[in-house]
Design a protein around this motif. Structure first.
Motif, PDB file in Angstrom:
ATOM      1  N   THR A  24     -11.173  -8.935 -33.366  1.00 23.96           N
ATOM      2  CA  THR A  24     -11.097  -8.300 -32.326  1.00 23.96           C
ATOM      3  C   THR A  24     -10.269  -7.185 -32.134  1.00 23.96           C
ATOM      4  O   THR A  24     -10.665  -6.234 -31.645  1.00 23.96           O
ATOM      5  CB  THR A  24     -10.863  -9.518 -31.262  1.00 23.96           C
ATOM      6  OG1 THR A  24     -11.997 -10.351 -31.287  1.00 23.96           O
ATOM      7  CG2 THR A  24     -11.020  -8.739 -29.851  1.00 23.96           C
ATOM      8  N   HIS A  64     -12.669  -6.703 -25.032  1.00 25.19           N
ATOM      9  CA  HIS A  64     -11.637  -6.935 -24.125  1.00 25.19           C
ATOM     10  C   HIS A  64     -11.993  -8.534 -23.554  1.00 25.19           C
ATOM     11  O   HIS A  64     -11.339  -9.269 -22.991  1.00 25.19           O
ATOM     12  CB  HIS A  64     -11.945  -6.191 -22.890  1.00 25.19           C
ATOM     13  CG  HIS A  64     -11.351  -4.805 -23.121  1.00 25.19           C
ATOM     14  ND1 HIS A  64     -11.293  -3.715 -22.383  1.00 25.19           N
ATOM     15  CD2 HIS A  64     -10.783  -4.278 -24.359  1.00 25.19           C
ATOM     16  CE1 HIS A  64     -10.683  -2.626 -22.685  1.00 25.19           C
ATOM     17  NE2 HIS A  64     -10.467  -3.083 -24.013  1.00 25.19           N
ATOM     18  N   THR A  89     -11.887  -1.614 -28.919  1.00 25.48           N
ATOM     19  CA  THR A  89     -12.716  -0.792 -27.878  1.00 25.48           C
ATOM     20  C   THR A  89     -14.136  -1.378 -28.167  1.00 25.48           C
ATOM     21  O   THR A  89     -14.974  -0.688 -27.553  1.00 25.48           O
ATOM     22  CB  THR A  89     -12.293   0.867 -28.120  1.00 25.48           C
ATOM     23  OG1 THR A  89     -12.738   1.057 -29.367  1.00 25.48           O
ATOM     24  CG2 THR A  89     -10.949   1.056 -27.973  1.00 25.48           C
ATOM     25  N   ALA A  90     -14.471  -1.843 -29.159  1.00 25.60           N
ATOM     26  CA  ALA A  90     -15.875  -2.406 -29.327  1.00 25.60           C
ATOM     27  C   ALA A  90     -16.430  -3.146 -28.073  1.00 25.60           C
ATOM     28  O   ALA A  90     -15.500  -3.821 -27.520  1.00 25.60           O
ATOM     29  CB  ALA A  90     -15.877  -3.318 -30.668  1.00 25.60           C
ATOM     30  N   PRO A  91     -17.549  -3.233 -28.019  1.00 26.54           N
ATOM     31  CA  PRO A  91     -18.360  -4.088 -26.934  1.00 26.54           C
ATOM     32  C   PRO A  91     -17.826  -5.595 -27.079  1.00 26.54           C
ATOM     33  O   PRO A  91     -17.948  -6.182 -28.041  1.00 26.54           O
ATOM     34  CB  PRO A  91     -19.880  -3.647 -27.183  1.00 26.54           C
ATOM     35  CG  PRO A  91     -19.885  -2.592 -27.936  1.00 26.54           C
ATOM     36  CD  PRO A  91     -18.744  -2.405 -28.717  1.00 26.54           C
ATOM     37  N   GLY A  92     -17.245  -6.029 -26.125  1.00 24.91           N
ATOM     38  CA  GLY A  92     -16.893  -7.603 -26.110  1.00 24.91           C
ATOM     39  C   GLY A  92     -15.684  -7.659 -26.304  1.00 24.91           C
ATOM     40  O   GLY A  92     -15.336  -8.994 -26.226  1.00 24.91           O
TER      41      GLY A  92
END
Length: 367
Positions: free
Chosen positions: A260, A270, A265-268
């Motif tokens: 992660t 956070h 900053t990838a989707p999902g």
């Protein structure tokens, strides 16, 4: 002096922190304690601090109880020798692993089921980062868990004596099977030691200016990293099978976190970070709270105090005068200033009143 369940004498084999503390606790109850250790200097120190008298081999000793406080890798052999030498005594050990010791005892030649009827494996869940008899305290076991792990061979009479030892020293008695005990301590004791040591190991070559920012968070996490390496080599090796399964789960979580953070900053990403912290929240709330009851959410506040004698005592006295109970307390120091920071917790509905009262009395409260 309260009457004791044990009558004595009690022979303690091994005069390190736990053995000497057992001696001090039993001596405080007027019980005759005899000490034996392969290290004459350790035994002499334990005698000097009042944990008991030294074993005289010419003495016709008939102990009621023998407490084996030896390292885990030799515990079974010491227990077997004690069972053979003192046929009228109950023998307990206080090693932090149980299943392996029992299995070895059953394999040792000459250790019969009749002898095993006088043996009970136990584990007092108490200790310190410090080691040796100089660190011993009579109150070390007060209000702490003491686990009894009787085997199928253990007699009711032997279990009663083991239970009496724990009660006489002020402990809270639990009863587990040896396997269940080893699985439990792998999670609540051995895993925290490993994680504290791993975090602390990252500090070895850290620049001094970075460590100057360290606060209670780092100190809390790494406190037990100061433990004795020789002792923990034995404990971890003896309970490796139980521990490795937990560590595989930790490895999966760390790998998940690394993946992660490699793409934060990838989707999902956070959401995954939030879930990780929330999972920690959920686990932390399961740790028993005050007096062993359900964990409660307390309100925290920080008060600045001058770094000079008597200030913390004055603060706590004034809080007592206000009539509010302190649920927990931590102490830190401000970097570069002669100021202490007392972090304390109270029940949430008392926080506002305490802040106002302390402020009115001239204390600097940080919200």
């Amino acid at each position: 002096m309260n009457p004791s369940h044990l009558t004595g004498p009690v022979l303690v084999i091994g005069t390190g922190l736990l053995g000497a503390s057992i001696g001090l606790g039993l001596r405080a109850r007027g019980i005759d304690v005899v000490l034996s250790d392969t290290s004459p200097s350790a035994q002499a120190v334990a005698v000097d601090i009042g944990a008991g008298r030294g074993l005289v081999h010419s003495e016709a000793l008939e102990p009621e109880l023998i407490v084996v406080a030896a390292p885990p890798d030799v515990t079974a052999d010491v227990v077997a020798a004690a069972l053979a030498e003192y046929p009228g005594a109950v023998v307990v050990d206080i090693a932090s692993v149980k299943a392996g010791i029992l299995a070895r005892l059953r394999r040792l030649p000459g250790v019969s089921a009749a002898e095993l009827s006088r043996y009970v494996g136990t584990h007092p869940m108490a200790g310190s980062e410090r080691s040796g008899p100089v660190a011993a305290r009579a109150e070390l076991f007060s209000s702490t868990p003491w686990v009894l792990c009787p085997s199928e061979e253990s007699s009711a009479a032997a279990i009663k004596v083991a239970h009496s030892l724990a009660i006489d020293l002020g402990s809270v008695v639990f009863r587990f099977t040896p396997d269940d005990h080893d699985e439990a301590v792998a999670l609540v004791s051995h895993l925290p030691q490993i994680m504290a040591s791993l975090v602390a190991s990252r500090l070895q070559d850290s620049p001094a200016h970075a460590l100057s920012l360290a606060g209670n968070g780092l100190r809390d996490v790494t406190r037990i990293a100061a433990s004795n390496p020789a002792m923990w080599v034995q404990i971890l090796g003896a309970n490796a099978a139980k521990l490795v399964e937990i560590m595989r789960g930790v490895r999966a979580d760390v790998n998940r976190l690394i993946s992660t953070l490699e793409a934060p900053t990838a989707p999902g990403a956070h959401l995954d970070l939030a879930r990780l912290i929330s999972e920690g929240n959920a686990g932390q709330t399961r740790i028993p709270g005050k007096h062993g009851g359900p964990a409660q959410a307390y309100a925290w506040l920080t008060i600045l105090v001058e770094d000079k004698p008597g200030q913390i005592a004055r603060l706590l006295t004034e809080i007592g005068d206000i009539g509010i109970n302190v649920e927990d307390l931590r102490l830190d120091h401000s970097a570069g200033r002669e100021v202490g920071m007392v972090e304390l917790s109270v029940v949430p509905n008392k926080r506002v009143a305490l802040v106002q009262e302390l402020t009115d009395r001239g204390w600097k409260v940080i919200l």
